[in-house]
Design a protein around this motif. Structure first.
Motif, PDB file in Angstrom:
ATOM      1  N   ARG A   1      17.058 -13.959 -14.585  1.00  0.00           N
ATOM      2  CA  ARG A   1      15.750 -13.876 -15.370  1.00  0.00           C
ATOM      3  C   ARG A   1      14.881 -14.478 -15.409  1.00  0.00           C
ATOM      4  O   ARG A   1      15.349 -15.693 -16.151  1.00  0.00           O
ATOM      5  CB  ARG A   1      16.612 -12.742 -16.118  1.00  0.00           C
ATOM      6  N   ASP A   2      13.862 -14.456 -16.866  1.00  0.00           N
ATOM      7  CA  ASP A   2      13.206 -15.655 -17.279  1.00  0.00           C
ATOM      8  C   ASP A   2      13.246 -14.872 -18.110  1.00  0.00           C
ATOM      9  O   ASP A   2      14.054 -14.073 -18.739  1.00  0.00           O
ATOM     10  CB  ASP A   2      11.886 -15.764 -16.971  1.00  0.00           C
TER      11      ASP A   2
ATOM     12  N   GLN B   1      10.481 -15.345 -21.980  1.00  0.00           N
ATOM     13  CA  GLN B   1       9.709 -15.251 -22.102  1.00  0.00           C
ATOM     14  C   GLN B   1       8.900 -16.070 -23.589  1.00  0.00           C
ATOM     15  O   GLN B   1       8.358 -16.357 -24.269  1.00  0.00           O
ATOM     16  CB  GLN B   1       8.373 -14.346 -21.904  1.00  0.00           C
ATOM     17  N   ASN B   2      10.528 -16.113 -24.452  1.00  0.00           N
ATOM     18  CA  ASN B   2      10.260 -16.493 -25.878  1.00  0.00           C
ATOM     19  C   ASN B   2      11.457 -17.549 -25.732  1.00  0.00           C
ATOM     20  O   ASN B   2      11.690 -18.084 -26.793  1.00  0.00           O
ATOM     21  CB  ASN B   2      11.516 -15.453 -26.900  1.00  0.00           C
TER      22      ASN B   2
ATOM     23  N   ALA C   1      11.377 -26.035 -25.908  1.00  0.00           N
ATOM     24  CA  ALA C   1      11.614 -24.945 -25.664  1.00  0.00           C
ATOM     25  C   ALA C   1      10.178 -24.635 -25.732  1.00  0.00           C
ATOM     26  O   ALA C   1       9.841 -25.070 -26.732  1.00  0.00           O
ATOM     27  CB  ALA C   1      11.983 -23.463 -26.226  1.00  0.00           C
TER      28      ALA C   1
ATOM     29  N   ALA D   1       8.011 -22.053 -25.211  1.00  0.00           N
ATOM     30  CA  ALA D   1       7.863 -20.834 -25.990  1.00  0.00           C
ATOM     31  C   ALA D   1       9.142 -20.081 -27.053  1.00  0.00           C
ATOM     32  O   ALA D   1       9.975 -20.698 -26.783  1.00  0.00           O
ATOM     33  CB  ALA D   1       7.347 -19.911 -24.837  1.00  0.00           C
ATOM     34  N   GLY D   2       8.200 -19.526 -27.309  1.00  0.00           N
ATOM     35  CA  GLY D   2       8.780 -18.800 -29.332  1.00  0.00           C
ATOM     36  C   GLY D   2       9.369 -19.594 -29.949  1.00  0.00           C
ATOM     37  O   GLY D   2       8.760 -21.038 -30.276  1.00  0.00           O
ATOM     38  N   THR D   3       9.712 -19.532 -30.977  1.00  0.00           N
ATOM     39  CA  THR D   3      10.097 -20.194 -31.893  1.00  0.00           C
ATOM     40  C   THR D   3      10.648 -21.189 -32.362  1.00  0.00           C
ATOM     41  O   THR D   3      10.919 -21.781 -33.088  1.00  0.00           O
ATOM     42  CB  THR D   3       9.880 -19.173 -33.165  1.00  0.00           C
ATOM     43  N   LEU D   4      12.341 -21.053 -31.456  1.00  0.00           N
ATOM     44  CA  LEU D   4      12.901 -21.667 -31.076  1.00  0.00           C
ATOM     45  C   LEU D   4      12.498 -23.233 -31.480  1.00  0.00           C
ATOM     46  O   LEU D   4      12.115 -24.020 -31.035  1.00  0.00           O
ATOM     47  CB  LEU D   4      14.339 -21.400 -31.060  1.00  0.00           C
ATOM     48  N   HIS D   5      13.160 -24.315 -32.333  1.00  0.00           N
ATOM     49  CA  HIS D   5      13.374 -25.862 -32.612  1.00  0.00           C
ATOM     50  C   HIS D   5      14.478 -26.463 -31.512  1.00  0.00           C
ATOM     51  O   HIS D   5      15.499 -25.982 -31.878  1.00  0.00           O
ATOM     52  CB  HIS D   5      13.474 -25.491 -34.521  1.00  0.00           C
TER      53      HIS D   5
ATOM     54  N   THR E   1      26.223 -11.290 -22.196  1.00  0.00           N
ATOM     55  CA  THR E   1      25.809  -9.867 -21.803  1.00  0.00           C
ATOM     56  C   THR E   1      24.726  -9.108 -21.626  1.00  0.00           C
ATOM     57  O   THR E   1      23.526 -10.448 -21.743  1.00  0.00           O
ATOM     58  CB  THR E   1      26.444  -8.922 -22.605  1.00  0.00           C
ATOM     59  N   ARG E   2      23.722  -8.434 -21.168  1.00  0.00           N
ATOM     60  CA  ARG E   2      22.511  -8.162 -21.171  1.00  0.00           C
ATOM     61  C   ARG E   2      21.721  -8.680 -22.212  1.00  0.00           C
ATOM     62  O   ARG E   2      21.838  -8.100 -24.067  1.00  0.00           O
ATOM     63  CB  ARG E   2      21.948  -6.511 -20.765  1.00  0.00           C
ATOM     64  N   ASN E   3      20.648  -9.259 -22.222  1.00  0.00           N
ATOM     65  CA  ASN E   3      19.362  -9.697 -23.210  1.00  0.00           C
ATOM     66  C   ASN E   3      20.317 -10.455 -24.377  1.00  0.00           C
ATOM     67  O   ASN E   3      20.256 -10.433 -25.229  1.00  0.00           O
ATOM     68  CB  ASN E   3      18.611  -8.798 -23.917  1.00  0.00           C
ATOM     69  N   ASN E   4      21.255 -10.946 -23.885  1.00  0.00           N
ATOM     70  CA  ASN E   4      22.746 -11.843 -25.231  1.00  0.00           C
ATOM     71  C   ASN E   4      21.961 -13.467 -25.735  1.00  0.00           C
ATOM     72  O   ASN E   4      21.399 -14.020 -23.674  1.00  0.00           O
ATOM     73  CB  ASN E   4      23.844 -11.357 -24.908  1.00  0.00           C
TER      74      ASN E   4
END
Lengths: 517, 318
Positions: free
Chosen positions: B60-61, B63-64, B98, B100-104, B243-246
């Motif tokens: 998967r990718d 976007q965040n 990263a 995209a997204g907000t993570l530093h 796990t999914r989206n973890n």
């Protein structure tokens, strides 16, 4: 040839070093918890004030069979049969459950919350699916145990156990059936003996209430839950602590009391707290009409805000009028004010200057995705302290109920404020702000961590006064972690903290009048 | 994901530059030995990034996160204790980001890796020469960086020890090298005192699964240059799936198979100096990013015995 030997020796030595030197097994802090041995068995707890029950006799418990009846003797023999041939696994199970029924079930709930605290992945069209309680195993699994969901789950779970135990204590006194090892001195007892009457079994009351609540809260995990329940009941029989009729009466009482909580939960408006597109749009429109910058999801694709109507959920410790007039914080600094700019710049500073110590604090208190959430963290803190207090099961339940009703009400107050003001996150208004922990997908004002932590610290400081200062310091660190993480303004955490203390004080008000002090 | 990156780094660094992308000349995972008293040292730079990753086995990718990148600047060296026993080290500074997204992103000094590389046997077989190597390594963090911030942490903060067997066969200018490595990874401590994997844990200690690495490389090699293709597989022996989206976690089952190339050229006018460059891409994985990386470095050979004869030319293995 010499070289080959040298090589082999080195290789063997190195490899054996790898395998021998290291035992990687890890122990949990609570693995070896001592058996519960209450300092005070709280014989009068049948008179304590329940949360929902009208009184302790609302669900009558039938009189037990006589201890000289053939049926009872058969039940004693069931214990002896188990004890005649104990496996290591059975002994371990007795030891595990002897730490306390409320404690172990609290741990189990925390585990379920952590397992289910995962935001659903988006649909191909960029919308997001919602978990469905009627089809809990389909993706996205039900529930998404986010902080409001979890806070409510802990509250119902704990309060149901408390009410059921108050009733159980009433009937324990009424029927005064002694423990199996008192009736028959040849029964071994694998846990500390107690003079507490054993009918109905307090362990089974807790288990029955827990199982019944978890059918509602975690309907997709019934295999795990039922397995724990069976293990728990069996452990009590194996331990010589209860005969089967103690267990059956306790379990039934626990389930009946919990059903009253299930009925309340079904009508507490949490089920519709997710809102719909009309609600989401209205929140934004209203905020713009007030002349403020509205919150916008920073996720891609944009995710609807988490449970925007959770602020309408029915609270435990006060009514909604009290919440709006006495607890709801005043509006945050206007998004066009100088104070707002200053506070945003402060967040930017923490974003750009992380230190290792601040990272530690952020991480320790993050309680984000796949964790038991901030209320769960405070449950863990409370539980590990309660273990040292030698509380009776009923006092354990009462204290957990006080804590968790405060946490749930804090969630309601917090979500009410968040969606009354719909204030943007720092990284929305200043894209230079990068966050050092996951950015929650709901408005900023007030900080959930701050209100959860202040409410918890307040009621826990009342329950264990010697730790009050520690709890306050922990709560202060928890609230600051959100500013350090660059996801909250200072106003969010300060007003959140103030509101949390107020909520905690309502829990104290209940504590001093419930008959337990 | 990022973790992957970081994981690659770690593995590389810690273990031995197992990843194709880090297969510099004179590393712990090639068949090249330095002469006695020769000290080969130089800076390296690498850039690795991924957009897609495997969440368990699901590709998967996110976007965040956008594209997650890791840059490494490091120093590597190799000293010839004897012509059949070399000592190697490496230490990187790592920067993650990263898009995209907000993570530093994070940055910091990661882990020091040390290896002893022994050529235990050289034997003429037919028209070529077979060499057998044993390599032992350790690695440990050089700073108190955060491990539990995947995929943007700079490493996994685990101490490791590794043991490798390597076989090399060279005939004329063509060679093949194969190796298998077992990597022991020590438990790590994280900043929280409770976490969920496939069950709840009440401790700040995380049990780290060990790993195995398999590396196969073949190509052209003489005293002046090396051109090789590399197939590498890293397999975590244990661990659990995201796990999914973890979010990823340090003890996930991170696997990756990469293919890459590695080039080394010794400058004719200045034989002490060599240039190394290469790259790799991930062709299969689990709980890791599908990373592509490129790297380059310079190495200079000093003769610590004071002789003038040493050059950057590699000792022939045959």
């Amino acid at each position: 040839m010499k070289k080959i030997i040298f090589f082999l020796v080195i290789l063997i030595a190195a490899t054996s070093l790898l395998f021998v030197a290291c035992n990687k097994n890890i122990e949990n802090r609570t693995d070896n918890t001592a058996a519960l041995n209450p300092a005070n068995i709280d014989l009068n707890a049948g008179t304590w004030k329940p949360v929902l029950l009208i009184g302790p006799t609302e669900f009558p418990v039938a009189a037990p069979i006589a201890t000289n009846s053939p049926d009872y003797i058969a039940q004693i023999n069931e214990i002896k049969t188990w004890q005649a041939d104990l496996t290591g696994a059975e002994q371990a199970s007795v030891k595990y459950w002897s730490a306390g029924a409320v404690f172990r079930w609290n741990e189990i709930l925390r585990e379920l919350v952590a397992k289910h605290n995962l935001p659903p992945y988006q649909n191909p069209d960029g919308t997001y699916p919602a978990p469905n309680a009627n089809n809990p195993l389909a993706y996205p699994q039900f529930p998404f145990a986010n902080p409001p969901y979890a806070a409510r789950a802990y509250a119902y779970f704990s309060a149901a156990q408390y009410d059921a135990l108050v009733a159980a204590w009433y009937y324990k006194m009424l029927y005064n059936r002694p423990a199996p090892y008192t009736v028959d001195a040849t029964v071994n007892v694998l846990i500390p003996k107690s003079t507490l009457p054993s009918y109905p079994s307090e362990d089974a009351v807790v288990e029955g209430a827990a199982v019944e609540m978890l059918k509602l809260l975690f309907p997709g995990d019934q295999d795990f839950i039922q397995q724990k329940a069976e293990e728990h009941k069996r452990a009590r029989i194996i331990a010589g602590a209860n005969v089967r009729s103690d267990i059956e009466a306790g379990e039934l009482l626990g389930k009946q009391v919990a059903q009253k909580f299930v009925t309340r939960a079904r009508g507490d408006r949490a089920g519709t707290a997710g809102g719909n597109q009309t609600v989401w749009t209205q929140l934004e429109t209203d905020c713009i009409a007030r002349g403020e910058v509205p919150w916008i999801s920073q996720e891609t694709p944009k995710r609807p805000p988490m449970l925007p109507l959770f602020g309408k959920v029915k609270t435990f410790l006060f009514d909604s009028l009290t919440m709006v007039t006495q607890i709801r914080p005043a509006a945050p600094p206007s998004t066009s004010s100088q104070q707002f700019k200053d506070e945003t710049n402060e967040v930017l500073y923490y974003s750009q200057n992380p230190t290792r110590e601040r990272m530690r604090i952020i991480q320790f208190w993050a309680d984000g995705v796949a964790t038991f959430t901030p209320p769960g963290h405070w449950n863990a803190i409370a539980a590990e302290d309660f273990l040292k207090q030698n509380f009776s099961e009923v006092r354990w339940a009462r204290n957990m109920a006080l804590l968790n009703m405060a946490e749930m009400d804090a969630a309601v107050v917090c979500w009410d404020a968040k969606f009354t003001y719909f204030n943007p996150r720092p990284s929305q208004v200043d894209p230079r702000i990068k966050t050092l922990t996951g950015l929650p997908n709901f408005p900023s004002y007030i900080s959930g961590h701050s209100i959860f932590s202040a409410a918890a610290a307040t009621i826990l400081g009342h329950i264990i006064p010697a730790r009050a200062t520690d709890y306050t310091n922990m709560a202060t660190e928890a609230e600051m972690s959100r500013l350090y993480g660059a996801i909250h303004y200072r106003s969010d955490i300060e007003k959140g903290f103030t509101a949390g203390v107020k909520v905690g004080n309502y829990a104290i008000q209940r504590a001093v009048t419930d008959g337990a002090e | 994901m990022k973790k992957i990156l970081r994981q690659n780094r770690l593995i590389l660094l810690l273990i031995l530059f197992l990843q194709g992308g880090y297969s510099f000349a004179q590393t712990d995972i090639d068949a090249i030995m330095m002469e006695k008293n020769a000290f080969c040292v130089g800076p390296m730079y690498s850039y690795s990034s991924w957009k897609n990753y495997w969440e368990g086995t699901l590709k998967r990718d996110n976007q965040n996160l956008g594209r997650v990148s890791t840059q490494m600047v490091g120093l590597m060296g190799n000293y010839g204790i004897t012509r059949n026993l070399n000592a190697l080290f490496s230490a990187p500074y790592v920067i993650t980001k990263a898009s995209a997204g907000t993570l530093h992103g994070l940055k910091g000094i990661q882990d020091l890796s040390l290896f002893l590389k022994l050529r235990a046997l050289q034997k003429k077989i037919g028209y070529g020469r077979l060499s057998l190597f044993g390599i032992g390594g350790v690695s440990f963090p050089l700073s108190n960086y955060v491990a539990d911030y995947l995929p943007l942490s700079i490493g996994l903060h685990s101490k490791t020890a590794s043991a490798r067997i390597m076989v090399d066969y060279q005939r004329g200018n063509l060679f093949v090298t194969g190796s298998a490595t077992y990597v022991y990874r020590d438990n790590i401590k994280i900043d929280r005192d409770a976490y969920y994997t496939t069950e709840m844990h009440y401790t700040n200690e995380v049990r780290m699964p060990d790993g195995a690495n398999y590396n196969f490389r073949a190509g052209f090699r003489n005293q002046r240059m090396i051109a090789e293709v590399i197939l590498n597989n890293w397999t975590t022996l244990g661990g659990f799936d995201i796990t999914r989206n973890n979010m990823p976690f340090p003890s996930n089952k991170m696997n990756a198979t990469t293919v890459g190339i590695n080039l080394k050229y010794v400058l004719p006018p200045l034989p002490q100096l060599s240039i190394v460059a290469g790259g790799s891409t991930t062709v299969a994985g689990r709980n890791m990013g599908q990373a592509t990386d490129v790297y380059g470095s310079f190495f200079y050979v000093f003769n610590l015995a004071g002789k003038k004869k040493s050059t950057g030319k590699t000792t022939k293995t045959n």
